[in-house]
Design an enzyme around this catalytic site. Structure first.
Site, PDB file in Angstrom:
ATOM      1  N   ASN A 150      23.111  64.109 -86.217  1.00 14.96           N
ATOM      2  CA  ASN A 150      24.121  64.872 -86.978  1.00 14.96           C
ATOM      3  C   ASN A 150      25.383  65.211 -86.210  1.00 14.96           C
ATOM      4  OD1 ASN A 150      22.816  66.656 -85.328  1.00 14.96           O
ATOM      5  ND2 ASN A 150      22.807  68.320 -86.804  1.00 14.96           N
ATOM      6  N   GLU A 246      16.683  71.188 -77.496  1.00 13.81           N
ATOM      7  CA  GLU A 246      17.303  71.920 -78.602  1.00 13.81           C
ATOM      8  C   GLU A 246      16.691  71.349 -79.875  1.00 13.81           C
ATOM      9  OE1 GLU A 246      19.167  74.410 -78.316  1.00 13.81           O
ATOM     10  OE2 GLU A 246      19.932  74.312 -76.281  1.00 13.81           O
ATOM     11  N   CYS A 280      21.386  72.234 -87.328  1.00 19.93           N
ATOM     12  CA  CYS A 280      20.245  73.046 -86.876  1.00 19.93           C
ATOM     13  C   CYS A 280      20.542  74.522 -87.072  1.00 19.93           C
ATOM     14  CB  CYS A 280      19.955  72.756 -85.419  1.00 19.93           C
ATOM     15  SG  CYS A 280      21.344  73.163 -84.382  1.00 19.93           S
TER      16      CYS A 280
HETATM   17  P1  NAP Z   1      14.831  63.239 -84.390  1.00 24.77           P
HETATM   18  O1  NAP Z   1      14.316  62.364 -85.456  1.00 24.77           O
HETATM   19  O2  NAP Z   1      13.921  64.091 -83.625  1.00 24.77           O
HETATM   20  O3  NAP Z   1      15.643  62.279 -83.361  1.00 24.77           O
HETATM   21  C1  NAP Z   1      16.318  62.874 -82.290  1.00 24.77           C
HETATM   22  C2  NAP Z   1      16.511  61.802 -81.219  1.00 24.77           C
HETATM   23  O4  NAP Z   1      15.244  61.466 -80.663  1.00 24.77           O
HETATM   24  C3  NAP Z   1      17.084  60.498 -81.769  1.00 24.77           C
HETATM   25  O5  NAP Z   1      17.927  59.918 -80.796  1.00 24.77           O
HETATM   26  C4  NAP Z   1      15.831  59.664 -81.953  1.00 24.77           C
HETATM   27  O6  NAP Z   1      16.084  58.267 -81.951  1.00 24.77           O
HETATM   28  C5  NAP Z   1      15.070  60.042 -80.712  1.00 24.77           C
HETATM   29  N1  NAP Z   1      13.649  59.740 -80.780  1.00 24.77           N
HETATM   30  C6  NAP Z   1      12.878  59.512 -81.853  1.00 24.77           C
HETATM   31  N2  NAP Z   1      11.587  59.288 -81.470  1.00 24.77           N
HETATM   32  C7  NAP Z   1      11.565  59.378 -80.113  1.00 24.77           C
HETATM   33  C8  NAP Z   1      10.569  59.249 -79.099  1.00 24.77           C
HETATM   34  N3  NAP Z   1       9.313  58.965 -79.407  1.00 24.77           N
HETATM   35  N4  NAP Z   1      10.924  59.419 -77.801  1.00 24.77           N
HETATM   36  C9  NAP Z   1      12.208  59.698 -77.466  1.00 24.77           C
HETATM   37  N5  NAP Z   1      13.207  59.825 -78.373  1.00 24.77           N
HETATM   38  C10 NAP Z   1      12.878  59.669 -79.670  1.00 24.77           C
HETATM   39  O7  NAP Z   1      15.957  64.236 -84.949  1.00 24.77           O
HETATM   40  P2  NAP Z   1      17.209  63.878 -85.867  1.00 24.77           P
HETATM   41  O8  NAP Z   1      16.681  63.421 -87.194  1.00 24.77           O
HETATM   42  O9  NAP Z   1      18.130  62.982 -85.129  1.00 24.77           O
HETATM   43  O10 NAP Z   1      17.914  65.303 -86.024  1.00 24.77           O
HETATM   44  C11 NAP Z   1      17.400  66.233 -86.955  1.00 24.77           C
HETATM   45  C12 NAP Z   1      16.512  67.226 -86.249  1.00 24.77           C
HETATM   46  O11 NAP Z   1      17.100  67.607 -85.017  1.00 24.77           O
HETATM   47  C13 NAP Z   1      16.347  68.502 -87.051  1.00 24.77           C
HETATM   48  O12 NAP Z   1      15.064  69.026 -86.864  1.00 24.77           O
HETATM   49  C14 NAP Z   1      17.357  69.455 -86.435  1.00 24.77           C
HETATM   50  O13 NAP Z   1      16.995  70.805 -86.577  1.00 24.77           O
HETATM   51  C15 NAP Z   1      17.294  69.047 -84.990  1.00 24.77           C
HETATM   52  N6  NAP Z   1      18.571  69.344 -84.364  1.00 24.77           N
HETATM   53  C16 NAP Z   1      18.609  70.422 -83.512  1.00 24.77           C
HETATM   54  C17 NAP Z   1      19.817  70.762 -82.920  1.00 24.77           C
HETATM   55  C18 NAP Z   1      19.930  71.924 -81.972  1.00 24.77           C
HETATM   56  O14 NAP Z   1      20.977  72.032 -81.297  1.00 24.77           O
HETATM   57  N7  NAP Z   1      18.929  72.764 -81.878  1.00 24.77           N
HETATM   58  C19 NAP Z   1      20.970  70.036 -83.189  1.00 24.77           C
HETATM   59  C20 NAP Z   1      20.868  68.957 -84.074  1.00 24.77           C
HETATM   60  C21 NAP Z   1      19.651  68.605 -84.669  1.00 24.77           C
HETATM   61  P3  NAP Z   1      16.013  57.496 -83.384  1.00 24.77           P
HETATM   62  O15 NAP Z   1      17.098  58.077 -84.239  1.00 24.77           O
HETATM   63  O16 NAP Z   1      16.239  56.055 -83.002  1.00 24.77           O
HETATM   64  O17 NAP Z   1      14.635  57.757 -83.945  1.00 24.77           O
HETATM   65  O1  G3P Z   2      22.828  70.859 -85.540  1.00 27.39           O
HETATM   66  C1  G3P Z   2      23.828  70.846 -84.605  1.00 27.39           C
HETATM   67  C2  G3P Z   2      24.008  72.210 -84.068  1.00 27.39           C
HETATM   68  O2  G3P Z   2      24.313  72.121 -82.736  1.00 27.39           O
HETATM   69  C3  G3P Z   2      25.014  72.937 -84.940  1.00 27.39           C
HETATM   70  O3  G3P Z   2      26.279  72.966 -84.361  1.00 27.39           O
HETATM   71  O4  G3P Z   2      28.530  73.943 -84.261  1.00 27.39           O
HETATM   72  O5  G3P Z   2      27.630  73.188 -86.476  1.00 27.39           O
HETATM   73  O6  G3P Z   2      26.694  75.222 -85.382  1.00 27.39           O
HETATM   74  P1  G3P Z   2      27.352  73.871 -85.170  1.00 27.39           P
END
Ligand code: NAP
Ligand code: G3P
Length: 471
Positions: A150, A246, A280
């Site tokens: 995202n 995160e 997030c």
């Molecule tokens: P995701 O599916 O967990 O993927 C995150 C990253 O991990 C991607 O680069 C993904 O690659 C990679 N990945 C997937 N499987 C893996 C493995 N087995 N080993 C190592 N890396 C792996 O998350 P997303 O769909 O991109 O983002 C949505 C989620 O992230 C939501 O839960 C959101 O809350 C969280 N998020 C948190 C924050 C924060 O700052 N706290 C910010 C943004 C998003 P692929 O895409 O190739 O699978």
């Molecule tokens: O999900 C991405 C997180 O880092 C949110 O960033 O700046 O939109 O609160 P922001």
């Protein structure tokens, strides 16, 4: 459009490709190299082999080299934004804002890196004499940076630049949806003539190469942003146990009175529906009382009805979700709530991955929507008996990223903020990560460790002390 992985300052010229689907039309937006196990191992080897020399490069020389990379990002900011819109369906204007925000983050990173001043101690503070101790910050070594879909620019470069400027080398894995941008950034780093091996971009589907990258023994530190599931898995198989994670969120907005309700309704809708709720830190539940909800819900409805639904080039408020699987998941949460007698005030339906902005009232604790992270354009309202119950429900979540409190009484708001178990509480404002100079952290299932420029610099370095004994 096709871009290649970058290893040791070269494009990887294999014939394996990963196609990236445009969420707006389900057509192929472009493709990136899909790496083999051997190529991935090579990325870590060259990162290891180039790290000592890079760490011995003077800080100001490292900044000078990285500034060329930064300037190329700025000179290509429109192209980067256009690619983002194609591959993650983020509005073109929001994509440009993300690039600009990240350029400011990089500039701030350069400045903060100059202020990682050594700590000088004489021992006198401990009753010891004839010692002069200087404790500097030195790089940890090889950093694995993994970013989510995202924020493919901000949440990748927020890891990469702090790592590089402090003398670490980087292996970067972008999300599949975000890999076109990630690999394009890699190609810009070639143009900037970064020393070969210090910055490597490994592309490929996470479920196929994820374990290969995560378990590599060369890694000294992992900076991961993504889902709880992947984060937990990564923790279990990585050899290094030094990371910042995160993860997810279920940020509540506690609305404590009916003061400024119109302004607060606008803020809550902006916080809940920005980038279709795929943030997030999106507001993912409103906790309030019946009396306030009776006034607040019509105001939320008024704002939700104003939300424009469309495609990235039109800069709407609601864009297609990242993929149909994610939209189906949101649908299951909304349908579960409906079956359990919640009231769909607006929306609730979708066409493939275009989900209507959805407002759900009378959500109760027995519904999945009260607890799970939709990561989509849906806002549940929970009507509770008291402020005490709001705090209880807020803290009962498995997540602990951020929270918002809307109240005219700042004393009451601060008291409640102290009682909320999470990373950050926003008073009279929506939850958000920025500005990027602020520490950003979550607890429980929302992660571990701290992001934010200074904290990123500190997390990717360690103390190295030199103590002089004299007579
Ligand atoms: P995701 O599916 O967990 O993927 C995150 C990253 O991990 C991607 O680069 C993904 O690659 C990679 N990945 C997937 N499987 C893996 C493995 N087995 N080993 C190592 N890396 C792996 O998350 P997303 O769909 O991109 O983002 C949505 C989620 O992230 C939501 O839960 C959101 O809350 C969280 N998020 C948190 C924050 C924060 O700052 N706290 C910010 C943004 C998003 P692929 O895409 O190739 O699978
Ligand atoms: O999900 C991405 C997180 O880092 C949110 O960033 O700046 O939109 O609160 P922001």
């Amino acid at each position: 459009m096709e871009f290649r992985a970058i290893i040791n300052g070269k494009k990887v010229l294999n014939d394996n490709w990963l196609e990236i689907i445009n969420p707006s039309d389900q057509k192929v937006a472009g493709r990136v190299t899909a790496l083999s196990e051997k190529e991935i191992s090579e990325a870590f080897e060259v990162a290891r082999n180039s790290q000592l020399k890079w760490s011995q490069t003077k800080l100001l020389d490292r900044i000078m080299v990285l500034k060329k990379f930064r300037d190329l990002i700025e000179n290509n900011s429109l192209k980067i934004a256009q690619i983002m819109s194609l591959e993650i369906a983020k509005g073109l204007k929001d994509s440009q804002i993300e690039v600009q925000r990240t350029l400011e983050l990089i500039d701030y990173t350069f400045e903060e890196a100059k202020r990682l001043n050594p700590l000088a101690l004489t021992g006198e503070e401990f009753g010891v004499e004839n010692k002069l101790g200087v404790f500097s910050r030195v790089p940890k070594g090889v950093v694995l940076a993994i970013s989510p879909f995202n924020y493919p620019v901000n949440l990748s470069l927020a890891k990469i630049f702090p790592a590089l400027v402090t003398g670490n080398t980087v292996v970067f894995k972008p999300a599949t949806a975000g890999s076109l941008v990630g690999a394009f950034l890699g190609e810009l780093s070639l143009e900037a003539n970064l020393p070969p091996g210090i910055f490597n971009v490994v592309t490929g589907r996470g479920r196929e190469i994820g374990d290969l990258i995560t378990a590599n023994p060369q890694i000294n530190f992992i900076s991961f942003t993504g889902s709880v599931g992947v984060g937990e898995h990564l923790k279990s198989i990585s050899q290094t146990k030094d990371f910042v994670l995160e993860l997810g969120g279920k940020d509540p907005a506690l609305v404590l009175d009916d003061q400024n309700l119109e302004i607060n309704a606008k803020e809550i809708v902006a916080g809940a529906f920005g980038y279709s709720g795929q943030r997030c830190t999106a507001i993912k539940r409103v906790l309030t009382t019946d009396e306030i909800a009776d006034k607040l819900v019509p105001l939320l409805l008024k704002e939700v009805k104003k939300l424009k639904v469309g495609y990235p080039n039109d800069n709407p408020d609601i864009v297609p979700m990242i993929d149909e699987k994610s939209a189906e998941f949101v649908q299951t949460l909304v349908d579960d709530a409906k079956e359990k007698k919640a009231k769909i005030i607006f929306g609730g339906n979708r066409k493939k991955n275009m989900f209507e902005p959805t407002l759900v009232d009378y959500v109760t604790k027995d519904m999945k929507l009260a607890w799970e992270e939709p990561f989509g354009p849906v806002l549940p309202i929970l009507r509770l008996k008291s402020v005490g119950e709001m705090i209880e429900i807020a803290n009962e979540s498995n997540f602990g990223l951020q929270a918002s409190i809307f109240s005219r009484d700042i004393n009451q708001a601060i008291k409640i903020a102290k009682a909320l178990n999470c990373g950050t509480v926003n008073i009279n404002g929506k939850s958000q990560r920025g500005p990027d100079s602020f520490p950003f952290s979550g607890i429980k299932d929302s992660g571990m460790g701290v992001q934010g420029v200074r904290e990123a610099l500190l997390s990717m370095t360690r103390f190295k002390g030199i103590v002089i004994n004299y007579k």
